[in-house]
Design a protein around this motif. Structure first.
Motif, PDB file in Angstrom:
ATOM      1  N   ILE A  10      -1.221 -15.378  12.833  1.00  0.00           N
ATOM      2  CA  ILE A  10      -1.492 -15.630  14.246  1.00  0.00           C
ATOM      3  C   ILE A  10      -2.637 -14.723  14.674  1.00  0.00           C
ATOM      4  N   SER A  11      -3.670 -15.321  15.251  1.00  0.00           N
ATOM      5  CA  SER A  11      -4.843 -14.553  15.670  1.00  0.00           C
ATOM      6  C   SER A  11      -5.265 -14.971  17.073  1.00  0.00           C
ATOM      7  N   PRO A  12      -5.661 -14.002  17.890  1.00  0.00           N
ATOM      8  CA  PRO A  12      -6.158 -14.344  19.218  1.00  0.00           C
ATOM      9  C   PRO A  12      -7.476 -15.097  19.101  1.00  0.00           C
ATOM     10  N   THR A  13      -7.743 -15.973  20.059  1.00  0.00           N
ATOM     11  CA  THR A  13      -8.972 -16.758  20.041  1.00  0.00           C
ATOM     12  C   THR A  13      -9.391 -17.076  21.468  1.00  0.00           C
ATOM     13  N   SER A  14     -10.359 -17.958  21.623  1.00  0.00           N
ATOM     14  CA  SER A  14     -10.849 -18.328  22.952  1.00  0.00           C
ATOM     15  C   SER A  14     -11.050 -19.837  23.030  1.00  0.00           C
ATOM     16  N   HIS A  15     -11.186 -20.343  24.256  1.00  0.00           N
ATOM     17  CA  HIS A  15     -11.474 -21.763  24.459  1.00  0.00           C
ATOM     18  C   HIS A  15     -12.795 -22.130  23.786  1.00  0.00           C
ATOM     19  N   THR A  16     -13.779 -21.260  23.904  1.00  0.00           N
ATOM     20  CA  THR A  16     -15.103 -21.528  23.337  1.00  0.00           C
ATOM     21  C   THR A  16     -15.027 -21.692  21.827  1.00  0.00           C
ATOM     22  N   LEU A  17     -14.348 -20.750  21.153  1.00  0.00           N
ATOM     23  CA  LEU A  17     -14.243 -20.835  19.694  1.00  0.00           C
ATOM     24  C   LEU A  17     -13.423 -22.043  19.252  1.00  0.00           C
ATOM     25  N   LEU A  18     -12.363 -22.364  19.972  1.00  0.00           N
ATOM     26  CA  LEU A  18     -11.573 -23.546  19.625  1.00  0.00           C
ATOM     27  C   LEU A  18     -12.412 -24.810  19.759  1.00  0.00           C
ATOM     28  N   SER A  19     -13.194 -24.881  20.804  1.00  0.00           N
ATOM     29  CA  SER A  19     -14.074 -26.030  21.014  1.00  0.00           C
ATOM     30  C   SER A  19     -15.105 -26.132  19.888  1.00  0.00           C
ATOM     31  N   GLU A  20     -15.690 -25.002  19.516  1.00  0.00           N
ATOM     32  CA  GLU A  20     -16.659 -25.000  18.425  1.00  0.00           C
ATOM     33  C   GLU A  20     -16.032 -25.478  17.120  1.00  0.00           C
ATOM     34  N   MET A  21     -14.792 -25.082  16.866  1.00  0.00           N
ATOM     35  CA  MET A  21     -14.103 -25.541  15.661  1.00  0.00           C
ATOM     36  C   MET A  21     -13.838 -27.047  15.734  1.00  0.00           C
ATOM     37  N   MET A  22     -13.379 -27.518  16.870  1.00  0.00           N
ATOM     38  CA  MET A  22     -13.054 -28.938  17.023  1.00  0.00           C
ATOM     39  C   MET A  22     -14.285 -29.837  16.856  1.00  0.00           C
ATOM     40  N   PHE A  23     -15.453 -29.313  17.218  1.00  0.00           N
ATOM     41  CA  PHE A  23     -16.683 -30.089  17.100  1.00  0.00           C
ATOM     42  C   PHE A  23     -17.498 -29.712  15.855  1.00  0.00           C
ATOM     43  N   ASN A  24     -16.813 -29.105  14.883  1.00  0.00           N
ATOM     44  CA  ASN A  24     -17.405 -28.775  13.576  1.00  0.00           C
ATOM     45  C   ASN A  24     -18.630 -27.870  13.655  1.00  0.00           C
ATOM     46  N   LYS A  25     -18.675 -27.006  14.652  1.00  0.00           N
ATOM     47  CA  LYS A  25     -19.756 -26.033  14.734  1.00  0.00           C
ATOM     48  C   LYS A  25     -19.408 -24.764  13.972  1.00  0.00           C
ATOM     49  N   ILE A  26     -18.104 -24.458  13.852  1.00  0.00           N
ATOM     50  CA  ILE A  26     -17.633 -23.356  13.011  1.00  0.00           C
ATOM     51  C   ILE A  26     -16.456 -23.862  12.187  1.00  0.00           C
ATOM     52  N   THR A  27     -16.185 -23.177  11.086  1.00  0.00           N
ATOM     53  CA  THR A  27     -15.057 -23.554  10.235  1.00  0.00           C
ATOM     54  C   THR A  27     -13.771 -22.875  10.717  1.00  0.00           C
ATOM     55  N   ILE A  28     -12.661 -23.308  10.177  1.00  0.00           N
ATOM     56  CA  ILE A  28     -11.379 -22.655  10.478  1.00  0.00           C
ATOM     57  C   ILE A  28     -11.448 -21.193  10.040  1.00  0.00           C
ATOM     58  N   ARG A  29     -12.045 -20.958   8.899  1.00  0.00           N
ATOM     59  CA  ARG A  29     -12.187 -19.572   8.422  1.00  0.00           C
ATOM     60  C   ARG A  29     -12.979 -18.732   9.425  1.00  0.00           C
ATOM     61  N   GLU A  30     -14.089 -19.255   9.924  1.00  0.00           N
ATOM     62  CA  GLU A  30     -14.903 -18.526  10.899  1.00  0.00           C
ATOM     63  C   GLU A  30     -14.127 -18.292  12.196  1.00  0.00           C
ATOM     64  N   LEU A  31     -13.271 -19.230  12.555  1.00  0.00           N
ATOM     65  CA  LEU A  31     -12.428 -19.058  13.739  1.00  0.00           C
ATOM     66  C   LEU A  31     -11.522 -17.845  13.570  1.00  0.00           C
ATOM     67  N   PHE A  32     -10.863 -17.737  12.421  1.00  0.00           N
ATOM     68  CA  PHE A  32      -9.991 -16.591  12.169  1.00  0.00           C
ATOM     69  C   PHE A  32     -10.796 -15.295  12.022  1.00  0.00           C
ATOM     70  N   GLU A  33     -11.944 -15.349  11.357  1.00  0.00           N
ATOM     71  CA  GLU A  33     -12.766 -14.145  11.189  1.00  0.00           C
ATOM     72  C   GLU A  33     -13.251 -13.595  12.524  1.00  0.00           C
ATOM     73  N   SER A  34     -13.507 -14.456  13.482  1.00  0.00           N
ATOM     74  CA  SER A  34     -14.020 -14.011  14.780  1.00  0.00           C
ATOM     75  C   SER A  34     -12.924 -13.493  15.698  1.00  0.00           C
ATOM     76  N   SER A  35     -11.673 -13.622  15.299  1.00  0.00           N
ATOM     77  CA  SER A  35     -10.555 -13.239  16.173  1.00  0.00           C
ATOM     78  C   SER A  35     -10.496 -11.740  16.436  1.00  0.00           C
ATOM     79  N   ASN A  36     -11.079 -10.917  15.562  1.00  0.00           N
ATOM     80  CA  ASN A  36     -10.956  -9.465  15.737  1.00  0.00           C
ATOM     81  C   ASN A  36     -11.629  -8.967  17.012  1.00  0.00           C
TER      82      ASN A  36
END
Length: 101
Positions: A56-82
């Protein structure tokens, strides 16, 4: 809108509620939760051999949107959570431990 479906309690005393399931099998595998302060968390089932374990990692609306529209990968989503806080490994829904970053 926040769900009233309680899903996790972190040892920070935050309670997480299931918001949206992205992928599921017998149980949710990849999904989004929120806490009482409306912070978002991305959750993934990472092991189900000897009980259940989620990352479980904290995230943001912006990052979730970027993942949903294939601008970042799932891995990048988790890496950016810090930048939002700690990540957690939750086991069996009853025992939690902080994931080192």
């Amino acid at each position: 809108m926040m769900s009233d479906t309680f899903y996790f309690k972190l040892n920070t005393k935050e309670q997480l509620y299931l918001e949206y399931v992205i992928f599921e099998d017998i149980q949710p595998v990849f999904f989004i939760c929120s806490d009482d302060k409306r912070n978002l968390y991305i959750c993934v089932l990472c092991d189900d051999r000897d009980g259940l374990r989620w990352i479980i990692s904290p995230t943001s609306h912006t990052l979730l949107s970027e993942m949903m529209f294939n601008k970042i990968t799932i891995r990048e989503l988790f890496e950016s959570s810090n930048r939002f806080g700690d990540s957690w490994l939750v086991c069996q829904k009853s025992w939690q431990c902080k994931v080192d970053q």
